[in-house]
Enzyme design. Structure first.
Site, PDB file in Angstrom:
ATOM      1  N   GLU A 245      17.224  35.123  11.535  1.00 19.24           N
ATOM      2  CA  GLU A 245      17.225  35.734  10.331  1.00 19.24           C
ATOM      3  C   GLU A 245      17.838  37.545  10.356  1.00 19.24           C
ATOM      4  O   GLU A 245      17.582  37.754  11.441  1.00 19.24           O
ATOM      5  CB  GLU A 245      15.895  35.913   9.845  1.00 19.24           C
TER       6      GLU A 245
ATOM      7  N   ARG B  17       7.746  26.485  -3.331  1.00 25.07           N
ATOM      8  CA  ARG B  17       7.520  27.148  -1.902  1.00 25.07           C
ATOM      9  C   ARG B  17       6.306  27.585  -1.578  1.00 25.07           C
ATOM     10  O   ARG B  17       5.808  27.581  -0.611  1.00 25.07           O
ATOM     11  CB  ARG B  17       8.690  28.188  -1.605  1.00 25.07           C
TER      12      ARG B  17
ATOM     13  N   LYS C 161       6.146  31.418   3.692  1.00 22.85           N
ATOM     14  CA  LYS C 161       6.030  32.953   3.301  1.00 22.85           C
ATOM     15  C   LYS C 161       4.817  33.383   3.459  1.00 22.85           C
ATOM     16  O   LYS C 161       4.085  33.811   2.422  1.00 22.85           O
ATOM     17  CB  LYS C 161       6.839  32.962   2.080  1.00 22.85           C
TER      18      LYS C 161
HETATM   19  N1  PLP Z   1      13.926  35.200   5.081  1.00 24.67           N
HETATM   20  C1  PLP Z   1      12.766  36.254   4.943  1.00 24.67           C
HETATM   21  C2  PLP Z   1      11.945  36.477   6.094  1.00 24.67           C
HETATM   22  C3  PLP Z   1      12.447  36.635   3.541  1.00 24.67           C
HETATM   23  O1  PLP Z   1      11.341  37.606   3.563  1.00 24.67           O
HETATM   24  C4  PLP Z   1      13.280  36.165   2.588  1.00 24.67           C
HETATM   25  C5  PLP Z   1      12.796  36.797   1.281  1.00 24.67           C
HETATM   26  O2  PLP Z   1      12.240  36.143   0.363  1.00 24.67           O
HETATM   27  C6  PLP Z   1      14.235  35.463   2.601  1.00 24.67           C
HETATM   28  C7  PLP Z   1      14.526  35.210   3.880  1.00 24.67           C
HETATM   29  C8  PLP Z   1      15.040  35.214   1.552  1.00 24.67           C
HETATM   30  O3  PLP Z   1      14.598  34.426   0.740  1.00 24.67           O
HETATM   31  P1  PLP Z   1      14.832  34.084  -0.693  1.00 24.67           P
HETATM   32  O4  PLP Z   1      16.230  34.241  -1.002  1.00 24.67           O
HETATM   33  O5  PLP Z   1      14.205  32.961  -1.198  1.00 24.67           O
HETATM   34  O6  PLP Z   1      14.418  35.448  -1.551  1.00 24.67           O
HETATM   35  C1  COI Z   2      12.097  39.046  -0.786  1.00 23.86           C
HETATM   36  O1  COI Z   2      13.152  39.026  -0.798  1.00 23.86           O
HETATM   37  O2  COI Z   2      11.598  38.706  -2.075  1.00 23.86           O
HETATM   38  C2  COI Z   2      11.348  39.248   0.144  1.00 23.86           C
HETATM   39  O3  COI Z   2      10.057  38.687   0.167  1.00 23.86           O
HETATM   40  C3  COI Z   2      11.690  40.386   1.379  1.00 23.86           C
HETATM   41  C4  COI Z   2      10.737  41.479   1.572  1.00 23.86           C
HETATM   42  C5  COI Z   2      10.793  42.261   0.299  1.00 23.86           C
HETATM   43  C6  COI Z   2       9.377  41.043   1.967  1.00 23.86           C
END
Ligand code: PLP
Ligand code: COI
Length: 341
Positions: A221, A83, A185
């Site tokens: 989200e 990612r 991200k």
């Molecule tokens: N959506 C957003 C906007 C986020 O910042 C995050 C965190 O990383 C997620 C979703 C969840 O992603 P992940 O499960 O890969 O941490």
């Molecule tokens: C995560 O879940 O790792 C995120 O990046 C969410 C937030 C702390 C920015």
């Protein structure tokens, strides 16, 4: 075995606690240096750096856990490596090779072993890899140099109370554009979320829910986490949209729901007007883990889920238990999900 740091693990919140080491690698003259562990909590960069002015930066969020046997493990680090590569490619940044990314994460976690919360403490070591455009510059163009860094910090729940229902409100703002950067991200998405978050919290909610930026009719989200809903006929439904961050936790839950819980799994648009179809709802992400969504308020109308929004539903609970058991090594997950350091 390493002596653990003197921390009250079960009282940890999602905040920065200084650890011993970080990892930093520098890209200059078209190549990455070896990268090294160092001490400190600050970095010094050129004042014209693109990351400061034009948001040319991205990051990742991942966690390390301690197993019952005392081993330290990561959850699907290959997905974070892929990612961040995608985020870097989208912002025309240098890419840190995926195998080297995983190696560096392992190195910095190992060096901070005493900060990895013990098994059963409810806490974990949050890992924050980041890439920033740096170097002498003033124009809107890709940076001449990059810094790839990783810091770690032990954390507890992101939303207050852990597995406790939280209440959310839809936002009038967008965190990303329909064909913009929502699927990667990058910091700009989070800068754009600060006001929306503040207004939701000021109004008494845990965070806001973003609607799709094109029509403002579909759920996207939950703050910095993905959304899922559970229907009474045992279907796991989660939004499909290019402006949603592809959550590693969500894709893991989809796999668990289908293969361990025998549920039907669907990724599709979720109009706010269809929220009544859900008996349970949740937010999922690395930081959020699974946070039950008790209710969503939209234009003054409150959609409440399990137990009138005050209880954790049985499917959410089962998903949480299965995911967290895999993450800390109590339950065998699919091959490659749990990686020992
Ligand atoms: N959506 C957003 C906007 C986020 O910042 C995050 C965190 O990383 C997620 C979703 C969840 O992603 P992940 O499960 O890969 O941490
Ligand atoms: C995560 O879940 O790792 C995120 O990046 C969410 C937030 C702390 C920015």
């Amino acid at each position: 075995m390493t002596q653990k740091a003197d921390i009250k693990w079960s009282e940890l919140r999602f905040s920065y606690i200084e650890c011993d080491y970080r990892f930093i690698s520098v890209y200059k003259d078209g190549k990455w240096d070896e990268g090294e562990l160092s001490q400190g909590h600050h970095i010094s960069i050129h004042q014209g750096s693109t990351s400061i002015h034009y948001g040319q930066q991205c990051f990742e969020g991942m966690k390390a856990y301690t197993t019952k046997e005392g081993k330290i493990v990561l959850f699907r680090p290959d997905r974070n490596a892929a990612r961040i590569r995608n985020s870097c490619e989208n912002l025309l940044m240098a890419v840190y090779p995926e195998e080297k990314f995983i190696e560096a994460v392992k190195k910095v976690v190992k060096a901070n072993e005493r900060f990895v919360p013990p098994y059963g403490s409810g806490a974990s070591l949050y890992i924050r890899p980041y890439m920033i455009g740096v170097g002498e510059n003033v124009g809107v163009r890709p940076a001449p140099e990059y810094i790839f860094g990783i810091f770690v910090t032990p954390v507890g729940p992101y939303f207050k109370g852990g597995l406790t229902p939280c209440h959310f409100v839809t936002s009038k703002y967008d965190r990303a554009a329909p064909r913009g950067t929502g699927g990667i991200k990058v910091g700009g998405n989070y800068a754009a979320s600060l006001l929306a978050h503040k207004e939701a919290v000021d109004a008494g909610f845990a965070d806001c829910i973003y609607l799709d930026p094109a029509t403002h009719t579909n759920i996207e989200e939950v703050g910095a986490a993905n959304f899922f809903g559970i229907t009474p006929d045992n279907t796991f439904i989660t939004p499909k949209s290019p402006s949603i961050l592809p959550s590693i936790t969500k894709y893991s839950l989809m796999h668990i729901a289908e293969n361990s819980l025998g549920m039907k799994v669907v990724e599709k648009e979720i109009p706010v007007s269809s929220l009544d179809q859900f008996s349970e709802a949740g937010a999922c992400g690395t930081a959020a883990v699974i946070t039950p969504v008790g209710s969503i308020t939209h234009e003054g109308k409150k959609y409440a889920f399990y137990g009138e929004g005050n209880e954790v539903g049985p499917v959410t609970k089962k998903l949480y238990e299965t995911l967290t058991s895999i993450q800390c090594g109590d339950l065998k997950g699919p091959d490659g999900w749990v990686v020992e350091i």
